[in-house]
Design a protein around this motif. Structure first.
Motif: not given
Length: 481
Positions: A206-215, A256-268
């Motif tokens: 997901a982050e690789a795709r974001l990096r590609h789109v930014v570039r 897409d990145v935000i959704a994946r990280r929300r699902a796996a997030h553990e506070p702190g």
């Protein structure tokens, strides 16, 4: 604002400002004559700034978009303060270049002279974020972000900067000309992606795709279509036209990145910027919305790497056209000793000569004195960073690239302002300087570079930045491990 139209037939002469020859003079500054600046008593009037250029707002805006440097240097021939017509405002826009005027605007109450960042052309792209918010919203967002860009956080980024630099320089080969900005953007994008998301982008699809789109977005941003899109989106909060399509692609990857990280997030559990923002709660205990996260993250990813990358490219564009300075830097870094601080002086001089952000501004809510000129209430007042950095009284022989002017001397807070100033000073300034202090000497240590064209590269505008037209094109004649 009244004003007499002054036409300048020479338009800064036959030699463009960026190609003006050095005169070989000294580098010791003198103090500019003092100039009164600040709020003017309500209800009073004063002299208007002389107007430069064409009175038609469309034509003047197109000329500025086509060659910003030529227009502002031509205007500066009228004095420390001048004005011009703009599509951004029905009244004339005022520009100043005197350090006393800069001080008055940087130290002003943000309620009296708020930043123009809220009206920036980047607003339709990044939305409301720490970059574009003003007033209380800006203070809140800045406070939220500050821990990620100081002290221990910068120390954590240092290893990634070194690793990313080595990784990308290892791919260089000799004999082929290439734009240095492509490498430096890859380095700084790796660094900011690591700091923002805390995951090796090469291992996360997901982050690789974001990096590609930014570039890809940055590659498209200097095209004629992109320039038209910027004009179409002036003073808008949401994108329209071609820009809307580009923003939609960025949004798809970012959400897409935000959704994946929300699902796996553990506070702190983690210390990257996204994890920090996911843990934030407002006064009512509510987390940041996906939109709020998107705005802050996109701002950090776009603004957090591109300006630094182009500063490095400009540094070598200047060095390679000033052989004595380049040879001295190379000798210093290869010796491993720099008692005079020549690396730091070189970086400082590069940011003076080629500030990546050439203009910043404030909207003065009250009449504002700028020497013998008074800008009416609610005027846009721009600080010409490019002009300030080329004042002959502050920087004698200003078109000469001379790192020695900063040996044993720190520039004044209102005379050297590549990061802006006051409460709006760039949040990522410390990270940017750390990257410059690592990447610039490492390139000089590992590579012998030459240019394929001795003529200076023409600056071109990309949104609010000024970048080398050919990306700082270089060729490596030899490489070191």
């Amino acid at each position: 604002m009244a004003g007499v139209l002054t036409r300048l037939p020479t338009r800064t002469g036959p030699v463009p400002w960026y190609a003006r020859p050095a005169t070989g003079g000294g580098v010791d500054p003198v103090v500019p004559p003092p100039s009164e600046a600040g709020p003017f008593p309500p209800g009073t009037t004063g002299a208007a700034a002389p107007q430069h250029g064409h009175p038609n707002r469309v034509r003047q805006s197109l000329r500025i978009a086509g060659d910003l440097g030529r227009e502002v240097f031509a205007g500066a021939e009228l004095g420390d303060t001048f004005s011009f017509a703009s599509l951004l405002d029905p009244r004339l826009v005022v520009m100043t270049q005197h350090p006393d005027h800069v001080r008055s605007l940087f130290t002003a109450d943000p309620e009296v002279a708020p930043s123009l960042a809220g009206e920036s052309p980047v607003r339709p792209v990044v939305g409301l974020s720490v970059l574009t918010a003003v007033g209380q919203q800006h203070r809140r967002r800045r406070k939220l972000m500050m821990p990620s860009f100081h002290g221990e956080a910068i120390a954590r980024y240092r290893e990634e900067i070194r690793d990313a630099t080595a990784r990308h320089l290892d791919r260089w080969t000799t004999g082929r000309a290439f734009p240095l900005a492509a490498t430096t953007q890859a380095i700084t994008l790796d660094v900011i992606m690591s700091g923002v998301f805390g995951i090796d982008h090469r291992a996360d699809p997901a982050e690789a795709r974001l990096r590609h789109v930014v570039r890809r977005t940055l590659e498209l941003s200097t095209s004629p279509v992109a320039r038209f899109g910027e004009l179409l989106n002036l003073d808008r909060e949401e994108s329209v036209g071609p820009q809307r399509w580009v923003v939609a692609r960025l949004d798809l990857a970012m959400y897409d990145v935000i959704a994946r990280r929300r699902a796996a997030h553990e506070p702190g559990a983690r210390h990257d910027i996204l994890s920090l923002l996911l843990d934030v709660r407002d006064e009512d205990g509510a987390p940041l919305t996906d939109r709020e996260l998107r705005n802050e993250l996109l701002t950090l990813v776009l603004a957090g790497h591109e300006t630094t990358a182009n500063t490095i490219a400009w540094t070598f564009e200047r060095l390679l056209r000033t052989p004595a300075a380049h040879d001295r830097l190379r000798d210093v870094v290869r010796s491993g000793e720099d008692p005079d601080g020549y690396v730091e002086a070189t970086i400082t001089e590069s940011m003076r000569a080629r500030p990546v952000v050439p203009l910043i501004g404030r909207r003065v809510r009250v009449p504002w004195q700028l020497g013998d000129v008074v800008a009416p209430a609610d005027s846009r007042v721009l600080i010409g960073i490019l002009l300030l950095h080329h004042r002959a009284d502050l920087y004698p022989d200003p078109f000469r690239f001379a790192p020695e002017r900063f040996l044993g001397r720190r520039p004044g807070a209102h005379e050297w302002v590549p990061f802006g100033g006051g409460t709006r000073r760039c949040l990522g300034a410390a990270l940017a300087m750390e990257e410059l202090r690592i990447v610039v000497p490492e390139i000089a240590r590992r590579a012998d570079l030459v240019v394929d064209d001795p003529a200076p590269e023409r600056p071109v505008s990309r949104n609010v930045t000024m970048i080398p037209a050919r990306g700082g094109r270089v060729r490596a004649t030899s490489l070191r491990a």
